[in-house]
Design an enzyme around this catalytic site. Structure first.
Site, PDB file in Angstrom:
ATOM      1  N   ASN A   1      -7.207  -2.114  -3.836  1.00 55.90           N
ATOM      2  CA  ASN A   1      -8.036  -0.978  -3.408  1.00 55.90           C
ATOM      3  C   ASN A   1      -9.521  -1.175  -3.688  1.00 55.90           C
ATOM      4  O   ASN A   1     -10.370  -0.576  -3.026  1.00 55.90           O
ATOM      5  CB  ASN A   1      -7.518   0.332  -4.000  1.00 55.90           C
ATOM      6  CG  ASN A   1      -6.318   0.822  -3.207  1.00 55.90           C
ATOM      7  OD1 ASN A   1      -6.153   0.464  -2.049  1.00 55.90           O
ATOM      8  ND2 ASN A   1      -5.469   1.614  -3.826  1.00 55.90           N
TER       9      ASN A   1
ATOM     10  N   SER B   1      -3.311   4.848  -7.306  1.00 53.04           N
ATOM     11  CA  SER B   1      -4.077   3.912  -6.485  1.00 53.04           C
ATOM     12  C   SER B   1      -5.463   3.683  -7.051  1.00 53.04           C
ATOM     13  O   SER B   1      -6.090   2.668  -6.745  1.00 53.04           O
ATOM     14  CB  SER B   1      -4.280   4.492  -5.077  1.00 53.04           C
ATOM     15  OG  SER B   1      -3.062   4.825  -4.496  1.00 53.04           O
TER      16      SER B   1
ATOM     17  N   GLU C   1       1.212  -4.680  -7.854  1.00 49.74           N
ATOM     18  CA  GLU C   1       0.199  -5.005  -8.861  1.00 49.74           C
ATOM     19  C   GLU C   1       0.723  -4.449 -10.191  1.00 49.74           C
ATOM     20  O   GLU C   1       1.025  -3.259 -10.283  1.00 49.74           O
ATOM     21  CB  GLU C   1      -1.138  -4.336  -8.522  1.00 49.74           C
ATOM     22  CG  GLU C   1      -1.836  -4.942  -7.312  1.00 49.74           C
ATOM     23  CD  GLU C   1      -3.146  -4.230  -6.978  1.00 49.74           C
ATOM     24  OE1 GLU C   1      -4.193  -4.878  -7.019  1.00 49.74           O
ATOM     25  OE2 GLU C   1      -3.123  -3.018  -6.678  1.00 49.74           O
TER      26      GLU C   1
HETATM   27  N1  LIG Z   1       0.187   6.517   0.347  1.00 50.67           N
HETATM   28  C1  LIG Z   1      -0.032   5.249  -0.002  1.00 50.67           C
HETATM   29  O1  LIG Z   1      -0.191   4.356   0.845  1.00 50.67           O
HETATM   30  C2  LIG Z   1      -0.056   4.856  -1.469  1.00 50.67           C
HETATM   31  C3  LIG Z   1       0.016   3.494  -1.798  1.00 50.67           C
HETATM   32  C4  LIG Z   1       0.040   3.126  -3.154  1.00 50.67           C
HETATM   33  C5  LIG Z   1      -0.027   4.112  -4.133  1.00 50.67           C
HETATM   34  N2  LIG Z   1      -0.105   5.438  -3.772  1.00 50.67           N
HETATM   35  C6  LIG Z   1      -0.140   6.434  -4.855  1.00 50.67           C
HETATM   36  O2  LIG Z   1       1.175   6.963  -5.011  1.00 50.67           O
HETATM   37  C7  LIG Z   1       1.079   8.329  -5.457  1.00 50.67           C
HETATM   38  C8  LIG Z   1       1.852   9.210  -4.498  1.00 50.67           C
HETATM   39  O3  LIG Z   1       1.301   9.075  -3.211  1.00 50.67           O
HETATM   40  P1  LIG Z   1       2.145   9.428  -1.893  1.00 50.67           P
HETATM   41  O4  LIG Z   1       1.438   8.780  -0.760  1.00 50.67           O
HETATM   42  O5  LIG Z   1       3.600   9.166  -2.121  1.00 50.67           O
HETATM   43  O6  LIG Z   1       1.910  11.021  -1.802  1.00 50.67           O
HETATM   44  P2  LIG Z   1       2.842  12.124  -1.103  1.00 50.67           P
HETATM   45  O7  LIG Z   1       1.954  13.286  -0.892  1.00 50.67           O
HETATM   46  O8  LIG Z   1       3.581  11.549   0.052  1.00 50.67           O
HETATM   47  O9  LIG Z   1       3.937  12.438  -2.244  1.00 50.67           O
HETATM   48  C9  LIG Z   1       3.648  12.977  -3.499  1.00 50.67           C
HETATM   49  C10 LIG Z   1       4.858  13.829  -3.891  1.00 50.67           C
HETATM   50  O10 LIG Z   1       4.780  14.154  -5.283  1.00 50.67           O
HETATM   51  C11 LIG Z   1       5.368  15.439  -5.422  1.00 50.67           C
HETATM   52  N3  LIG Z   1       4.969  15.986  -6.730  1.00 50.67           N
HETATM   53  C12 LIG Z   1       3.783  16.518  -7.084  1.00 50.67           C
HETATM   54  N4  LIG Z   1       3.820  16.881  -8.400  1.00 50.67           N
HETATM   55  C13 LIG Z   1       5.048  16.551  -8.858  1.00 50.67           C
HETATM   56  C14 LIG Z   1       5.703  16.639 -10.127  1.00 50.67           C
HETATM   57  N5  LIG Z   1       5.084  17.138 -11.185  1.00 50.67           N
HETATM   58  N6  LIG Z   1       6.983  16.196 -10.215  1.00 50.67           N
HETATM   59  C15 LIG Z   1       7.614  15.680  -9.156  1.00 50.67           C
HETATM   60  N7  LIG Z   1       7.046  15.556  -7.940  1.00 50.67           N
HETATM   61  C16 LIG Z   1       5.782  15.978  -7.801  1.00 50.67           C
HETATM   62  C17 LIG Z   1       4.888  16.215  -4.227  1.00 50.67           C
HETATM   63  O11 LIG Z   1       5.749  17.325  -3.986  1.00 50.67           O
HETATM   64  C18 LIG Z   1       4.957  15.159  -3.121  1.00 50.67           C
HETATM   65  O12 LIG Z   1       6.187  15.185  -2.421  1.00 50.67           O
HETATM   66  C19 LIG Z   1      -0.407   8.653  -5.563  1.00 50.67           C
HETATM   67  O13 LIG Z   1      -0.819   8.418  -6.881  1.00 50.67           O
HETATM   68  C20 LIG Z   1      -1.031   7.641  -4.605  1.00 50.67           C
HETATM   69  O14 LIG Z   1      -2.373   7.361  -4.906  1.00 50.67           O
HETATM   70  C21 LIG Z   1      -0.103   5.833  -2.467  1.00 50.67           C
END
Ligand SMILES: NC(=O)c1ccc[n+]([C@@H]2O[C@H](COP(=O)([O-])OP(=O)(O)OC[C@H]3O[C@@H](n4cnc5c(N)ncnc54)[C@H](O)[C@@H]3O)[C@@H](O)[C@H]2O)c1
Length: 293
Positions: free
Chosen positions: A190, A119, A152
């Site tokens: 963002n 993000s 994006e």
């Molecule tokens: N939450 C949102 O609205 C949103 C929107 C767009 C982008 N993002 C981005 O997406 C990414 C994930 O965010 P999220 O909200 O899904 O977080 P989340 O906490 O729901 O999920 C992240 C997952 O990644 C897993 N993980 C960590 N290290 C790992 C590895 N080495 N291999 C495999 N799995 C691993 C964790 O166990 C966890 O389940 C981040 O970079 C975030 O900035 C989030």
């Protein structure tokens, strides 16, 4: 280059949604988590989403089973070795992402395209952990991925134009509307959204209004589909906190600084809807109650 198989790393909020839309678009999709419990949790969430589509009549049971059949959950990273595209959706922290891509770079063949769903980090600083920055893009999806139409597609100065066009086409194949974005922290959405969300927390801290009144103000006064605190809880307060820190570090501007209240809530383990508590209490998920903060 034809894309035959897609890999997704992380099966949390975003990874599970990305895996779902990839399988729905017809791609055999392998999704990796750190434990079998988290693989099961992610796949169960996808199963639930697909069942809801069957109940609504927008998907047949047979189509659901086919989509489910295209999805494989794994814990070993080596299972991603024959993927043509690998999309990363793990924790928003640079060292973790770099470590992952260093490993993937050794494992995957030279043609594999890497994408990060970050993000707020720049794609350049993640891609620098690999020897293939020319085959590296940002694919920034939105939450919930199966519903939100935007992706994006982010290019760095090193991204090969042919790879970039291929990822634009891939985004469209996933049923999304791709927009072109250059590699600046936060990209387009963002850059605009994060200061707004952080300002809502600052307004709350300064006593301008309550959680409910600020949410209602932006919904009813500006026509936003949800207020900033509902959205913050939905995004995840931990994720928002990491994003704020990264964007502040990049731009050194106060509008990106994490308010102290956000930090305290994250330290208390109040990560929003996914943990049951944030600006609202989700003990009764159909009827969230504002927390007293
Ligand atoms: N939450 C949102 O609205 C949103 C929107 C767009 C982008 N993002 C981005 O997406 C990414 C994930 O965010 P999220 O909200 O899904 O977080 P989340 O906490 O729901 O999920 C992240 C997952 O990644 C897993 N993980 C960590 N290290 C790992 C590895 N080495 N291999 C495999 N799995 C691993 C964790 O166990 C966890 O389940 C981040 O970079 C975030 O900035 C989030």
């Amino acid at each position: 280059m034809a894309i035959h198989k897609v890999g997704v790393v992380g099966c949390g909020l975003m990874g599970s949604g990305i895996a779902q839309v990839s399988a729905q678009a017809g791609f055999p999709t392998v999704v990796r988590e750190v434990s079998s419990e988290l693989v099961d949790k992610g796949l169960k969430g996808i199963e639930k989403n697909l069942s809801r589509l069957v109940e609504k009549g927008s998907l047949t049971e047979a189509a659901k089973n086919e989509i489910r059949g295209r999805l494989t959950g794994v814990t070993s990273i080596s299972e991603l070795k024959d993927c043509d595209v690998v999309i990363e959706a793990i924790i928003e922290q640079l060292p973790a992402k770099r470590e992952l891509f260093t490993e993937l770079d050794k494992l995957c063949p030279p043609h594999t395209i890497f994408a990060s769903n970050t993000s707020s980090l720049t794609i350049t600083e993640i891609a620098a952990a690999t020897k293939r920055p020319q085959r590296f893009v940002g694919l920034h999806f939105f939450n919930p991925v199966p519903i939100m139409k935007l992706v994006e597609v982010v290019r760095t100065i090193a991204t090969d134009p042919a790879v970039y066009e291929e990822m634009i086409a891939f985004g469209a194949k996933l049923g999304k509307t791709p927009v072109h974005a250059n590699d600046s922290g936060g990209f387009i959405v963002n850059r605009l959204l994060v200061p707004y969300l952080l300002d809502a927390i600052r307004a709350l801290e300064e006593g301008v209004g309550s959680v409910v009144d600020i949410d209602n103000s932006m919904k009813l006064g500006c026509g936003y589909p949800m207020g900033p605190f509902t959205l913050l809880d939905f995004v995840g307060l931990d994720t928002t906190y990491y994003i704020a820190q990264i964007m502040f570090d990049e731009f050194k501007e106060k509008r990106f600084a994490a308010p102290p209240l956000l930090k305290r809530m994250v330290l208390a383990g109040w990560h929003g809807k996914k943990s049951g508590r944030g600006f609202y209490d989700y003990s009764d998920p159909a009827n969230p109650k504002p927390m007293s903060l």
